[in-house]
Enzyme design. Structure first.
Site, PDB file in Angstrom:
ATOM      1  N   THR A 180       4.733   1.187   2.702  1.00  0.00           N
ATOM      2  CA  THR A 180       5.326   1.623   1.448  1.00  0.00           C
ATOM      3  C   THR A 180       5.465   0.448   0.493  1.00  0.00           C
ATOM      4  O   THR A 180       6.064  -0.580   0.831  1.00  0.00           O
ATOM      5  CB  THR A 180       6.728   2.213   1.713  1.00  0.00           C
ATOM      6  OG1 THR A 180       6.632   3.269   2.666  1.00  0.00           O
ATOM      7  CG2 THR A 180       7.360   2.718   0.432  1.00  0.00           C
ATOM      8  N   GLU A 181       4.884   0.586  -0.698  1.00  0.00           N
ATOM      9  CA  GLU A 181       4.984  -0.427  -1.745  1.00  0.00           C
ATOM     10  C   GLU A 181       4.546  -1.822  -1.275  1.00  0.00           C
ATOM     11  O   GLU A 181       4.966  -2.836  -1.813  1.00  0.00           O
ATOM     12  CB  GLU A 181       6.422  -0.501  -2.287  1.00  0.00           C
ATOM     13  CG  GLU A 181       6.966   0.821  -2.794  1.00  0.00           C
ATOM     14  CD  GLU A 181       6.260   1.322  -4.044  1.00  0.00           C
ATOM     15  OE1 GLU A 181       5.536   0.532  -4.660  1.00  0.00           O
ATOM     16  OE2 GLU A 181       6.451   2.486  -4.420  1.00  0.00           O
ATOM     17  N   LEU A 182       3.690  -1.855  -0.256  1.00  0.00           N
ATOM     18  CA  LEU A 182       3.192  -3.101   0.337  1.00  0.00           C
ATOM     19  C   LEU A 182       4.322  -3.998   0.844  1.00  0.00           C
ATOM     20  O   LEU A 182       4.196  -5.223   0.889  1.00  0.00           O
ATOM     21  CB  LEU A 182       2.302  -3.874  -0.637  1.00  0.00           C
ATOM     22  CG  LEU A 182       1.034  -3.170  -1.138  1.00  0.00           C
ATOM     23  CD1 LEU A 182       0.130  -4.169  -1.866  1.00  0.00           C
ATOM     24  CD2 LEU A 182       0.256  -2.502  -0.019  1.00  0.00           C
TER      25      LEU A 182
END
Length: 401
Positions: A146-148
């Site tokens: 998620t979101e890197l």
């Protein structure tokens, strides 16, 4: 020969309704079906349908030389199933080409990776893997969080789950250049770092008339790519770039249609993440301590987009503390609601940053301010908490003694 590794993220959350206790039950008590459907259908018409059709045409036109990777959250897939199955059919067609690598992530686009105990994170990733396998016929081997969001403990967990590599943000100072393959510290996991400048030239600056390089053409971008130092060029962005963040009128679809030809003409290749790590050897090691977690969000590229103020942290801690009680109920609906309350978007809307970052945080939010978003989220948490303990009390009369 330098390789271009393109990755696109597809996600829509289930947004919370403006909460006031009523007689509704289950998922519909907290999540706004009408607004979620309205936003999904708008983005499907502007992006998911036309962009995916364009991608399929380009794969056919370039006879498989145009290759890329993609990840689709479970929340978006469930919306597709309910409101436009045609989108899923197009995703299946992408998988069938053999030119698109589907990646795994948390099923609910959640912040579970930030828990000290990674059991919920693992559970959500496995749920996503099963969904992608059954829905699209793909079995992901590569991971994007998620979101890197990334640190050493996340990397270790992902490695232990059997993934061969992970995508992360090319944060300044982390390495000399993001344009190589790296190893993760203390585990067997390859790391691909996003070249944020070349990615954001398309994702954010494409239609910016104040930008000195406006207008951006496929030819210009491909010229820049050839002069990049290193062996690979990792271009990661939201799929919604095509048609939603950058409207059709900006020429973004013309740019997309022209890009493969311009890149291939310059003796560059398109490769997927798994192909990249199979061809190029790591040149160094990535070491990100848990207290220094990185992401691809905002100028800071850390966790502040979701946990940067007291309101966000309080909401996150309240939801996190409910985990053992929710799971003790064994109630599938309550567990489903709790997992959706971990979706990163809810915390993103509570962010109090302003200027450019603030504009991004308000995008797709139904709230007029982060303070209203926080008040609404806490009201939902408190009501949900009462539902959980009411369920437990019905099963065990001694639960409060």
């Amino acid at each position: 020969m330098k390789a271009v590794c393109m990755y696109f993220e597809l996600h829509q959350p289930y947004r919370l309704k403006w909460f006031w206790p009523d007689h509704s039950e289950g998922f519909e008590r907290y999540f706004d079906t009408a607004i979620n459907r309205e936003i999904f259908e708008k983005v499907a018409d502007k992006c998911y349908l036309p962009a995916t059709k364009t991608m399929l045409q380009l794969i056919e036109q370039y006879e498989g030389d145009f290759r890329f990777s993609i990840s689709v959250t479970g929340t978006l897939l469930s919306q597709c199933k309910k409101w436009n199955p045609k989108v899923i059919e197009l995703f299946q067609a992408l998988a069938d080409t053999g030119c698109v690598e589907f990646l795994d992530e948390t099923n609910y686009h959640s912040l579970a990776g930030l828990f000290d105990d990674k059991s919920e994170f693992i559970e959500q990733v496995r749920e996503h893997h099963k969904l992608i396998s059954e829905t699209l016929g793909a079995k992901p081997l590569f991971f994007r969080n998620t979101e890197l969001l990334y640190n050493n403990s996340i990397a270790k967990t992902v490695s232990e789950m059997g993934y061969s590599g992970i995508l992360i943000e090319g944060v300044d100072g982390l390495v000399d250049t993001p344009n190589y393959v790296y190893n993760s510290k203390n585990c067997d996991l390859k790391v691909l770092l996003r070249n944020y400048k070349m990615s954001d030239d398309i994702g954010y600056r494409f239609s910016a008339r104040w930008w000195s390089e406006y207008p951006l053409t496929a030819s210009k971008w491909a010229d820049w790519a050839t002069h990049q130092e290193g062996e690979i060029l990792n271009i990661f962005m939201d799929y919604e770039t095509f048609g939603e963040h950058q409207w059709t009128e900006t020429g973004i679809f013309d740019f997309l249609r022209e890009l493969p030809g311009e890149v291939l003409e310059r003796n560059l290749t398109f490769q997927t993440p798994s192909e990249i790590i199979g061809k190029y050897d790591p040149v160094g090691e990535i070491d990100v301590k848990d207290l220094s977690t990185i992401s691809w969000a905002d100028i800071e590229r850390d966790t502040s987009a979701w946990l940067g103020n007291d309101m966000q942290r309080r909401c996150f801690e309240e939801v996190k503390l409910l985990e053992p009680y929710v799971k003790k109920t064994g109630d599938k609906e309550l567990i489903k609601i709790w997992k959706h309350l971990l979706t990163s978007d809810h915390y993103y809307y509570i962010c109090t940053k302003w200027l450019g970052d603030g504009d991004v945080h308000s995008y797709f939010s139904i709230h007029t301010s982060p303070y209203e978003a926080a008040i609404n989220f806490m009201a939902i948490i408190n009501d949900f908490k009462s539902q959980v303990f009411k369920n437990l009390a019905a099963k065990d009369k001694n639960i409060y003694t």
